[in-house]
Scaffold this motif. Structure first.
Motif, PDB file in Angstrom:
ATOM      1  N   HIS A 200     -69.350 -43.783 -21.031  1.00 48.10           N
ATOM      2  CA  HIS A 200     -67.929 -43.959 -21.328  1.00 48.10           C
ATOM      3  C   HIS A 200     -67.406 -45.198 -20.596  1.00 48.10           C
ATOM      4  O   HIS A 200     -67.008 -45.117 -19.436  1.00 48.10           O
TER       5      HIS A 200
ATOM      6  N   HIS B 279     -61.410 -47.807 -26.956  1.00 47.39           N
ATOM      7  CA  HIS B 279     -60.448 -46.883 -27.561  1.00 47.39           C
ATOM      8  C   HIS B 279     -60.384 -47.034 -29.075  1.00 47.39           C
ATOM      9  O   HIS B 279     -60.691 -48.089 -29.617  1.00 47.39           O
TER      10      HIS B 279
ATOM     11  N   GLU C 174     -64.480 -44.289 -27.881  1.00 47.40           N
ATOM     12  CA  GLU C 174     -63.702 -43.170 -27.358  1.00 47.40           C
ATOM     13  C   GLU C 174     -62.638 -42.885 -28.406  1.00 47.40           C
ATOM     14  O   GLU C 174     -61.615 -43.561 -28.476  1.00 47.40           O
TER      15      GLU C 174
ATOM     16  N   SER D  77     -61.471 -37.708 -27.170  1.00 43.36           N
ATOM     17  CA  SER D  77     -60.550 -37.523 -26.048  1.00 43.36           C
ATOM     18  C   SER D  77     -59.123 -37.337 -26.527  1.00 43.36           C
ATOM     19  O   SER D  77     -58.722 -37.892 -27.559  1.00 43.36           O
TER      20      SER D  77
ATOM     21  N   HIS E  68     -55.302 -38.252 -25.863  1.00 45.63           N
ATOM     22  CA  HIS E  68     -54.470 -39.240 -25.162  1.00 45.63           C
ATOM     23  C   HIS E  68     -53.007 -39.122 -25.550  1.00 45.63           C
ATOM     24  O   HIS E  68     -52.180 -39.920 -25.099  1.00 45.63           O
TER      25      HIS E  68
ATOM     26  N   HIS F 221     -62.676 -36.561 -20.513  1.00 47.24           N
ATOM     27  CA  HIS F 221     -61.702 -35.944 -19.590  1.00 47.24           C
ATOM     28  C   HIS F 221     -61.032 -34.675 -20.142  1.00 47.24           C
ATOM     29  O   HIS F 221     -59.940 -34.705 -20.681  1.00 47.24           O
TER      30      HIS F 221
ATOM     31  N   ASP G 207     -65.956 -43.932 -16.972  1.00 47.55           N
ATOM     32  CA  ASP G 207     -64.705 -44.345 -17.598  1.00 47.55           C
ATOM     33  C   ASP G 207     -64.305 -45.716 -17.044  1.00 47.55           C
ATOM     34  O   ASP G 207     -63.147 -45.939 -16.673  1.00 47.55           O
TER      35      ASP G 207
HETATM   36 ZN    ZN Z   1     -59.682 -41.739 -22.143  1.00 54.53          ZN
END
Ligand code: ZN
Ligand code: DGT
Ligand code: CA
Ligand code: CA
Length: 597
Positions: free
Chosen positions: A363, A395, A435, A462, A464, A492, A553
């Motif tokens: 990640h 992202h 991600e 993920s 967000h 996460h 991350d």
């Molecule tokens: Zn993230």
């Protein structure tokens, strides 16, 4: 309530009664009761509650037994009417005053009775008007100290990220070891146990008694020390400008292993160890391991030379029939039982994951989204760490504030990665990932046709956005994403930011079930302020077949090093190499991704 929760409640009752000015014999009865409960085996406690025989033990009067029995049947302290009424009589502000340094129940009671002070705010006003200094037993100096304590209350009460605490502690240990008088020096406490946040630092030093003063002098005179809060011959406490505090203990060399073990904790681990010692007729403390029988305190016995010898903690554990328990596992969560079996050769010690086991990480962000280093720079940093592979996961488009990639940009990045690998990869093999945002209803941010066309190696999913959804909605949302055939791992899991933001409300037990059922990995996000999913959940989840990936991350090349943080908390979660995808070699990772697709 459990035995230990009941012990905490008895301690709290003692404090509350003291605030009310109850006589010391009565308050001490609760405190002694708490200590006795701590030392008692959980099984014995349950059996005695069942049989109604707790009162047969010394120190357990009828009133105390009655309260303990009621607390045992209750879910929270308030289930005990006595407690609920006592707590209701005492204003919250008075409880808050207990957090002000150098203010105990007795002083608080005096302030309340003589000045009507019932909160930190009222205390501040009273100090500023000079009314506190005028009280018998207080004076100008105390008043000034209280004012300062009030001003720093936020900083004092605050915990610190392990990473930040470590940065302060490392040079102090080095500095102590560089003193000619110091024989051994270690950091203990929650820092050594690798807890995600640290309340204060604890240092244990071995030195001759005659040298203690020189070491204490050095400790208190460190340039960053803002205030020396306590100082004796063999101990000192200081506060740094950041608000972080540090305790120092200096002990004779023969006591070092015992002191290091004691001040490493945790408290629950120590309680279990002490019980084990007692069952063998021994008393374990920071002073040593002495016979329980005979005249005198444990300290006196140790000073008379009655302690068993232990150069190292391993020898201390051995005296109690245990193999060495790594500090990360000392949380009173069943480690004693496991390492007893190891000592008796009935089981193998878990070979906890180590930093050197990692061969890459998945990640990671680049300048394409919100990272600060280019793909080539990230790859070079991974090669410099000796890694075999690096996963890129920028992202997706819904994270527009992070310049998330739309379908075309992502396709272009995948192409770049393929070309990079074809050209030799500069020492590391890159994996093409993303991600991908989990949309509010649990759909993914790209449609299936896009995924088919992109040919990604893996997908991190993920949350967000819409982080305030109700728990069942959030749980359904995340599980839907996990069930998507393209999902490789969940990023996460709660979105928490340590010391700043609570995680979103989600039923992690259900999420873990879904991840296992769908062979989806849950990441252990290794960023120092995330460490998410929490280490407390990993042991059981991994036993049930959940796969972990320790993910930095990283938003810059230096961020890759954070995997060390993840390894530390993975150890707290009892994880071994087998539980963690990025300990596998390149072929092993490729196989996992292929089988998942
Ligand atoms: Zn993230
Ligand atoms: P922290 O500083 O809040 O992050 O957590 P710790 O674990 O470092 O706690 P600390 O600094 O208060 O004390 C260090 C260790 O010393 C603790 O883990 C266990 C031991 N210790 C301190 N006070 C007690 C106590 O009242 N009872 C027992 N059994 N152990 C204690
Ligand atoms: Ca500590
Ligand atoms: Ca401490």
């Amino acid at each position: 309530m459990t035995k230990n929760e009941i012990a905490d409640t008895l301690d709290e009752i003692a404090t509350l009664l003291e605030l009310e000015g109850e006589n010391p014999f009565k308050t001490r009865a609760y405190q002694n009761g708490a200590r006795s409960l701590e030392a008692m085996e959980a099984a014995e406690f349950s059996a005695r509650i069942e049989a109604g025989t707790l009162g047969e033990l010394k120190g357990f009067g009828e009133a105390l037994v009655d309260k303990i029995t009621k607390l045992h049947a209750a879910h929270a302290p308030a289930g005990l009417e006595f407690y609920a009424k006592l707590r209701a009589r005492i204003p919250d502000g008075l409880i808050a005053l207990l957090e002000v340094p150098s203010l105990g129940p007795k002083k608080i009671k005096a302030l309340r009775e003589q000045l009507g002070v019932e909160s930190p705010e009222q205390l501040e006003a009273a100090c500023k008007e000079g009314r506190v200094a005028a009280l018998a037993g207080f004076g100008d100096k105390t008043q000034a100290k209280l004012l300062e304590g009030l001003a720093n209350r936020a900083a004092y009460g605050k915990r610190h990220l392990w990473w930040d605490a470590r940065a302060v502690a490392g040079p102090i240990v080095d500095g102590l070891r560089a003193r000619p008088q110091v024989r051994r020096a270690e950091a203990a406490g929650s820092l050594r146990r690798g807890l995600e946040t640290v309340g204060d630092l604890d240092f244990i030093v071995a030195a001759d008694a005659g040298d203690a003063a020189a070491i204490t002098d050095w400790f208190c005179a460190q340039p960053d020390v803002k205030e020396v809060t306590a100082r004796g011959e063999t101990k000192a406490s200081v506060r740094f400008a950041s608000g972080l505090q540090a305790d120092l203990r200096i002990v004779p060399a023969e006591q070092f292993a015992f002191a290091l073990h004691h001040f490493t904790g945790s408290k629950d681990h120590n309680v279990a160890m002490r019980q084990r010692a007692l069952a063998r007729g021994l008393s374990l403390s920071e002073w040593g391991l002495v016979p329980d029988a005979g005249e005198g305190t444990a300290k006196e016995k140790a000073e008379r030379g009655l302690s068993l010898k232990a150069e190292t903690e391993a020898e201390l554990f051995e005296h109690l029939g245990l193999a060495f328990v790594p500090p990360e596992l000392r949380e009173g969560l069943g480690e004693i039982e496991v390492f007893e079996r190891v000592a008796e050769a009935k089981g193998a010690a878990p070979r906890l994951i180590e930093p050197g086991d990692l061969r890459g990480a998945f990640h990671n962000h680049t300048t394409e989204s919100d990272g600060r280093n280019t793909l080539a720079e990230m790859a070079a940093a991974a090669a410099a760490l000796g890694w075999d592979y690096l996963g890129i996961a920028d992202h997706s488009k819904a994270s527009f504030q992070a310049r998330g990639l739309d379908e075309a940009r992502l396709a272009a990045q995948v192409k770049t990665i393929r070309e990079f690998n074809a050209a030799g990869g500069a020492g590391v093999r890159l994996f093409a990932g993303v991600e991908c945002d989990i949309l509010t209803d649990g759909r993914l941010d790209y449609d299936d046709a896009t995924f088919d066309a992109l040919g990604l190696d893996y997908v991190v999913v993920s949350v967000h956005s819409a982080m305030t959804q109700a728990e069942d909605e959030m749980t359904r949302r995340i599980i839907r994403a996990i069930e998507h055939p393209r999902a490789t791992m969940l990023g996460h899991a709660t979105g928490r930011i340590l010391l700043r933001r609570e995680g979103y409300k989600v039923d992690l037990a259900k999420v873990i079930d879904a991840a296992i059922a769908n062979r989806v990995i849950i990441e252990l996000n290794a960023h120092p302020s995330r460490l998410d999913m929490d280490w407390r959940l990993w042991r059981r989840a991994a036993e049930r077949g959940l796969m972990c990936s320790i993910n930095p991350d990283a938003h810059e090349a230096a961020g890759l090093a954070h995997v060390a943080e993840g390894v530390r908390v993975a150890r707290k979660g009892w994880l071994t190499r087998e539980h963690v995808l990025n300990t596998r070699d390149l072929a092993g990772v490729e196989r996992w991704f292929r089988e998942r697709r």
